[in-house]
Design an enzyme around this catalytic site. Sequence first.
Site, PDB file in Angstrom:
ATOM      1  N   VAL A  83       0.872  -1.198   0.120  1.00  0.00           N
ATOM      2  CA  VAL A  83      -0.147  -0.003  -0.191  1.00  0.00           C
ATOM      3  C   VAL A  83       0.834   1.195   0.037  1.00  0.00           C
ATOM      4  O   VAL A  83       1.811   1.223   0.745  1.00  0.00           O
ATOM      5  CB  VAL A  83      -0.841  -0.076   1.376  1.00  0.00           C
ATOM      6  CG1 VAL A  83      -1.840   1.183   1.196  1.00  0.00           C
ATOM      7  CG2 VAL A  83      -1.719  -1.113   1.207  1.00  0.00           C
ATOM      8  N   VAL A  84       0.783   2.068  -0.986  1.00  0.00           N
ATOM      9  CA  VAL A  84       1.672   3.155  -1.283  1.00  0.00           C
ATOM     10  C   VAL A  84       0.817   4.452  -0.994  1.00  0.00           C
ATOM     11  O   VAL A  84      -0.395   4.467  -1.663  1.00  0.00           O
ATOM     12  CB  VAL A  84       2.420   3.453  -2.332  1.00  0.00           C
ATOM     13  CG1 VAL A  84       3.012   4.571  -2.685  1.00  0.00           C
ATOM     14  CG2 VAL A  84       3.109   2.125  -2.698  1.00  0.00           C
ATOM     15  N   HIS A 136      -8.599   4.430  -1.522  1.00  0.00           N
ATOM     16  CA  HIS A 136      -8.839   5.787  -1.120  1.00  0.00           C
ATOM     17  C   HIS A 136      -9.246   5.649   0.382  1.00  0.00           C
ATOM     18  O   HIS A 136     -10.200   5.276   0.904  1.00  0.00           O
ATOM     19  CB  HIS A 136      -9.817   6.768  -1.938  1.00  0.00           C
ATOM     20  CG  HIS A 136      -9.996   7.931  -1.416  1.00  0.00           C
ATOM     21  ND1 HIS A 136     -10.978   8.766  -1.775  1.00  0.00           N
ATOM     22  CD2 HIS A 136      -9.177   8.897  -0.741  1.00  0.00           C
ATOM     23  CE1 HIS A 136     -10.796   9.745  -1.336  1.00  0.00           C
ATOM     24  NE2 HIS A 136      -9.781   9.994  -0.488  1.00  0.00           N
ATOM     25  N   ASN A 189     -14.050  12.645  -3.580  1.00  0.00           N
ATOM     26  CA  ASN A 189     -13.242  13.902  -3.976  1.00  0.00           C
ATOM     27  C   ASN A 189     -14.134  14.850  -4.787  1.00  0.00           C
ATOM     28  O   ASN A 189     -14.326  15.918  -4.681  1.00  0.00           O
ATOM     29  CB  ASN A 189     -11.876  13.592  -4.618  1.00  0.00           C
ATOM     30  CG  ASN A 189     -11.025  12.574  -3.973  1.00  0.00           C
ATOM     31  OD1 ASN A 189     -11.434  11.399  -4.088  1.00  0.00           O
ATOM     32  ND2 ASN A 189     -10.188  13.005  -3.257  1.00  0.00           N
TER      33      ASN A 189
END
Length: 235
Positions: A83-84, A136, A189
Site C-alpha cells: 500500500v503506497v 482511497h 473527492n
Amino acid sequence: MLGGGPACAGIAQVIAQAGYRVSLCGHSEMLGPAREDVDGGRFGLLAAADAGRISRDERWETLERLQFSDAAGEAAATADLAVVSHPGGPETLAPRLAEVDRQLPPEAVLAVDSGGEPLAVLATDLALPERLVGWHWGWPPQLNKLAEIVAGPATAQRAVEAVVQVARRAGKNPVVVADAPGSWGYVTNRIWAALRSEADRLVEENVARPEQVDRLLVDCFGWPSGPFGRGADPQ
C-alpha cells in the site's frame, strides 16, 4: 506499507490490527514519529485501549505484527500487498509506484492511496499494470470507515478482490468504483469539491456567512459538520 504521506502510520496500524503482518517503510527520519504515532498518537493503539475500543492484549499483539524499516526493497520482495501513500501529484507518485512494482513478487497486489489521480496515468510505467488498485482512505484512517476501491481499465479482478478482502477485515466498508481516465478525483473527492465550490460561491455572493451555510446543511441533512467546519480536506 510504503510512502511519506500523513496517513501512512494510521493505515499501517489499521491493517496490523486486522491481523496482518505489516512493514511500514520509509526514510529513517519519518519512522520514529510514525512509531510514536501508532501507539501514543491521538488515534493510536494506547488511546484505543484506554477508550475500550481494543483490549490491552490486542494492543500488544498489533505492535508485535508491526515493523518499521528503511529497507523498502527487502520488505517489498516478500509482500503479498503493498500500500503506497505518497504526497504529491503523478509526477512524483508514478515513479514511486514504478519503483515498488519492480521490487514486488509477480503475484503481489499494489494499492495506492492517492488524492484522485487516474490509475491509467499512474500505471503508465508499471511492468504489471493489472495489479494496481486505488484504495482511497478517509481521515483518520483508524476511525473513518471509507474504503473507496478504484479499478482502472487494466486492473485485474483478483487484485480488486484482494484489496476488498483486506479492507473488509480491517472494519471498513469497501465500495468498488471505476476509474475515470480523463478526470481527477474519485466519487468522494469530486462530490466534495462540487459542494465546497458552491458553498464558497454562496459566501462570495453575500448570500450567507460560512457559519450560516454550515448550520443550514447540518440542520437539513443531519451532517456532523458543514463544508466550512470540515475545512478544505475532502476526507
